[in-house]
Design a protein around this motif. Structure first.
Motif, PDB file in Angstrom:
ATOM      1  N   LYS A  19     -32.564 -34.649  55.016  1.00 32.11           N
ATOM      2  CA  LYS A  19     -33.045 -34.925  54.315  1.00 32.11           C
ATOM      3  C   LYS A  19     -33.446 -33.586  53.150  1.00 32.11           C
ATOM      4  O   LYS A  19     -33.425 -32.671  53.300  1.00 32.11           O
ATOM      5  N   TYR A  20     -33.587 -34.151  52.218  1.00 34.14           N
ATOM      6  CA  TYR A  20     -33.851 -33.569  50.955  1.00 34.14           C
ATOM      7  C   TYR A  20     -35.139 -33.508  50.463  1.00 34.14           C
ATOM      8  O   TYR A  20     -35.911 -34.634  49.947  1.00 34.14           O
ATOM      9  N   TRP A  21     -36.272 -32.762  50.629  1.00 33.22           N
ATOM     10  CA  TRP A  21     -36.792 -32.850  50.202  1.00 33.22           C
ATOM     11  C   TRP A  21     -37.595 -31.161  49.622  1.00 33.22           C
ATOM     12  O   TRP A  21     -38.474 -30.456  50.383  1.00 33.22           O
ATOM     13  N   GLY A  22     -38.098 -31.620  48.522  1.00 32.34           N
ATOM     14  CA  GLY A  22     -37.996 -30.395  47.227  1.00 32.34           C
ATOM     15  C   GLY A  22     -37.361 -30.147  46.309  1.00 32.34           C
ATOM     16  O   GLY A  22     -35.284 -30.242  46.660  1.00 32.34           O
ATOM     17  N   LYS A  23     -37.597 -30.192  45.430  1.00 24.92           N
ATOM     18  CA  LYS A  23     -36.602 -29.230  44.268  1.00 24.92           C
ATOM     19  C   LYS A  23     -37.081 -28.098  43.447  1.00 24.92           C
ATOM     20  O   LYS A  23     -38.001 -27.579  43.610  1.00 24.92           O
ATOM     21  N   LYS A  24     -35.311 -27.659  42.931  1.00 21.29           N
ATOM     22  CA  LYS A  24     -35.898 -26.269  42.760  1.00 21.29           C
ATOM     23  C   LYS A  24     -35.633 -26.559  41.004  1.00 21.29           C
ATOM     24  O   LYS A  24     -36.726 -25.855  40.398  1.00 21.29           O
ATOM     25  N   GLY A 140     -30.193 -38.669  37.936  1.00 18.20           N
ATOM     26  CA  GLY A 140     -31.163 -40.093  37.901  1.00 18.20           C
ATOM     27  C   GLY A 140     -31.712 -40.141  38.667  1.00 18.20           C
ATOM     28  O   GLY A 140     -33.644 -40.145  39.012  1.00 18.20           O
ATOM     29  N   SER A 141     -31.367 -39.410  40.501  1.00 16.19           N
ATOM     30  CA  SER A 141     -32.356 -39.329  41.318  1.00 16.19           C
ATOM     31  C   SER A 141     -31.270 -38.954  42.283  1.00 16.19           C
ATOM     32  O   SER A 141     -29.883 -39.347  42.160  1.00 16.19           O
ATOM     33  N   GLY A 142     -31.790 -37.705  43.244  1.00 16.78           N
ATOM     34  CA  GLY A 142     -30.902 -37.248  43.876  1.00 16.78           C
ATOM     35  C   GLY A 142     -30.432 -37.717  44.937  1.00 16.78           C
ATOM     36  O   GLY A 142     -29.039 -37.499  45.026  1.00 16.78           O
ATOM     37  N   SER A 143     -30.743 -38.269  45.508  1.00 11.03           N
ATOM     38  CA  SER A 143     -30.352 -39.274  46.301  1.00 11.03           C
ATOM     39  C   SER A 143     -29.127 -39.749  45.814  1.00 11.03           C
ATOM     40  O   SER A 143     -28.030 -40.363  47.201  1.00 11.03           O
ATOM     41  N   ALA A 144     -29.243 -40.255  44.532  1.00 13.59           N
ATOM     42  CA  ALA A 144     -28.408 -41.490  43.764  1.00 13.59           C
ATOM     43  C   ALA A 144     -26.825 -40.902  44.119  1.00 13.59           C
ATOM     44  O   ALA A 144     -25.691 -40.701  44.307  1.00 13.59           O
ATOM     45  N   SER A 145     -26.527 -38.982  44.206  1.00 16.25           N
ATOM     46  CA  SER A 145     -25.299 -38.525  43.989  1.00 16.25           C
ATOM     47  C   SER A 145     -24.801 -38.491  45.226  1.00 16.25           C
ATOM     48  O   SER A 145     -23.317 -38.509  45.470  1.00 16.25           O
ATOM     49  N   ARG A 146     -25.635 -39.179  46.651  1.00 18.90           N
ATOM     50  CA  ARG A 146     -24.603 -39.382  47.689  1.00 18.90           C
ATOM     51  C   ARG A 146     -24.273 -40.476  47.823  1.00 18.90           C
ATOM     52  O   ARG A 146     -23.753 -40.678  49.225  1.00 18.90           O
ATOM     53  N   SER A 147     -24.409 -42.019  47.196  1.00 16.23           N
ATOM     54  CA  SER A 147     -24.011 -42.941  47.337  1.00 16.23           C
ATOM     55  C   SER A 147     -22.618 -43.414  46.083  1.00 16.23           C
ATOM     56  O   SER A 147     -22.615 -44.816  46.564  1.00 16.23           O
TER      57      SER A 147
HETATM   58  C1  DP6 Z   1     -36.926 -38.893  51.670  1.00 13.26           C
HETATM   59  O1  DP6 Z   1     -33.726 -39.007  45.508  1.00 13.26           O
HETATM   60  O2  DP6 Z   1     -35.829 -40.928  45.693  1.00 13.26           O
HETATM   61  O3  DP6 Z   1     -35.697 -40.174  50.625  1.00 13.26           O
HETATM   62  O4  DP6 Z   1     -35.007 -37.117  42.872  1.00 13.26           O
HETATM   63  O5  DP6 Z   1     -36.947 -37.610  42.758  1.00 13.26           O
HETATM   64  O6  DP6 Z   1     -35.482 -38.974  43.080  1.00 13.26           O
HETATM   65  P1  DP6 Z   1     -35.765 -37.723  43.174  1.00 13.26           P
HETATM   66  O7  DP6 Z   1     -35.696 -38.371  45.173  1.00 13.26           O
HETATM   67  P2  DP6 Z   1     -35.599 -39.569  45.461  1.00 13.26           P
HETATM   68  O8  DP6 Z   1     -35.599 -38.672  46.444  1.00 13.26           O
HETATM   69  C2  DP6 Z   1     -35.186 -38.943  48.101  1.00 13.26           C
HETATM   70  C3  DP6 Z   1     -35.884 -38.351  49.306  1.00 13.26           C
HETATM   71  C4  DP6 Z   1     -35.531 -38.961  50.782  1.00 13.26           C
HETATM   72  C5  DP6 Z   1     -35.421 -37.983  51.205  1.00 13.26           C
HETATM   73  C6  DP6 Z   1     -33.390 -38.296  51.162  1.00 13.26           C
HETATM   74  O9  DP6 Z   1     -33.076 -39.290  50.702  1.00 13.26           O
HETATM   75  O10 DP6 Z   1     -32.619 -36.714  50.814  1.00 13.26           O
END
Ligand code: DP6
Length: 327
Positions: A19-24, A140-147
């Motif tokens: 998981k991505y959970w936290g921003k710098k 736009g959204s961190g997780s979008a980078s992977r899609s």
């Molecule tokens: C729990 O990408 O929705 O799904 O970057 O603030 O738009 P922002 O957040 P977002 O967060 C996804 C968090 C998660 C874990 C993940 O997809 O890695």
């Protein structure tokens, strides 16, 4: 600005195994740790952008309805970046459709913002590489980078806006799938942005999260390369539970679980006791996702069908990368 490069672009959603959970950095959406996800075929967004000199403002039409300023805000970050790159000032109309198999609120910002990055850059006449699209979608959204990619992708945290991008890891052309259990819940969730901010600032366990995420990532990449579902699933389950443990340890504490989430988590244990290799993951909401063999999806679905309504269960297989749709 010619409008004839406006095409529908489709991007699939992804679910993180690490998981991505936290921003710098919140403005640039730079993460605290690398994350890794699987793109899925069951949920996607199709988006078309039209730059139009007759518009005074950007507009976003989602599933046929014009969205308000809040939804438009994230989209405008991407539109503004595209306008800057293309050297244009023209406003745009965004048409977007979410394809989700049930009405249970599974629309995803990952597929939405990835499709927008693709559609907006195309409409502006930019010819961006996948890496450049990933970087743009990330804003736009961190997780979008992977899609941007099909199969497994890793978002490398990088050191700056320049190098914080996702890269493909494995095409997931092996026996892995996911089954979603959609649980009922009426609560207003803590947003991902707020949840991440709170754990980074207040959880006493955050350092442990960072160091263990790095170890998990190395181990899961080996497991994925070996097509080892058991190890992949066990690591993914632990990553998700650690993320949720951070939330419980924040000040003030919060969680995304409803009573029905716990019931669904128990089902995973029961399925394992029955001999199925099944592992859970959860995100910033109450739904429980089961990582399992794609070849056992139907069998597991049939077992869960005794306890859940049809519209609460969604089967997914690995999905492809972003696609430009021909008219
Ligand atoms: C729990 O990408 O929705 O799904 O970057 O603030 O738009 P922002 O957040 P977002 O967060 C996804 C968090 C998660 C874990 C993940 O997809 O890695």
């Amino acid at each position: 600005m010619e409008n004839n490069q406006s095409k529908w672009v489709r991007a699939y959603t992804n679910i993180a195994f690490i998981k991505y959970w936290g921003k710098k950095n919140e403005e640039f959406i730079l993460p605290q740790n690398n994350s890794l996800s699987l793109t899925l075929d069951a949920f996607y967004t199709e988006t078309k952008v039209t730059f139009d000199k007759n518009l005074d403002n950007d507009i976003l039409i989602l599933d046929g309805e014009e969205e308000g300023p809040n939804a438009l805000k994230k989209a405008q970050v991407i539109l503004d970046l595209v306008r800057e790159m293309a050297g244009i000032k023209t406003r745009a109309r965004i048409d977007s459709k979410n394809f989700v198999p049930t009405a249970a609120g599974l629309a995803s910002s990952a597929s939405g913002l990835a499709a927008l990055a693709g559609a907006a850059s195309l409409a502006a006449g930019l010819d961006l590489s996948e890496i450049e699209l990933s970087r743009l979608a990330r804003r736009g959204s961190g997780s979008a980078s992977r899609s941007i990619y099909g199969g497994f992708a890793e978002w490398l945290q990088g050191t700056s806006d320049e190098d914080s991008v996702a890269v493909p890891v494995d095409d997931a052309d092996w026996d892995i799938g996911m089954l979603f259990i959609i649980v009922d819940d009426n609560r207003k969730d803590v947003s991902s942005t707020e949840g991440m901010r709170r754990v980074v600032e207040t959880s006493p366990y955050y350092d442990g999260w960072i160091s263990s995420a790095a170890e998990d990532l190395v181990a899961i990449k080996t497991a994925i390369a070996n097509h080892d579902l058991k190890t992949t699933g066990e690591i993914a389950e632990r990553s998700a539970l650690k993320m949720h443990a951070l939330n419980l340890s924040a000040n003030p504490p919060f969680n995304y679980w409803s009573p029905d989430s716990i019931v669904a988590m128990r089902k995973v244990t029961e399925l394992r006791e029955m001999g199925y290799p099944v592992y859970l993951t959860m995100d910033a909401g109450p739904n429980v996702k089961l990582i399992c063999k794609a070849s056992q999806l139907e069998e597991i679905y049939a077992i869960l069908k005794k306890d859940y309504r049809e519209e609460q269960l969604v089967m997914a297989k690995p999905g492809p990368g972003m696609q430009i749709l021909e008219d």
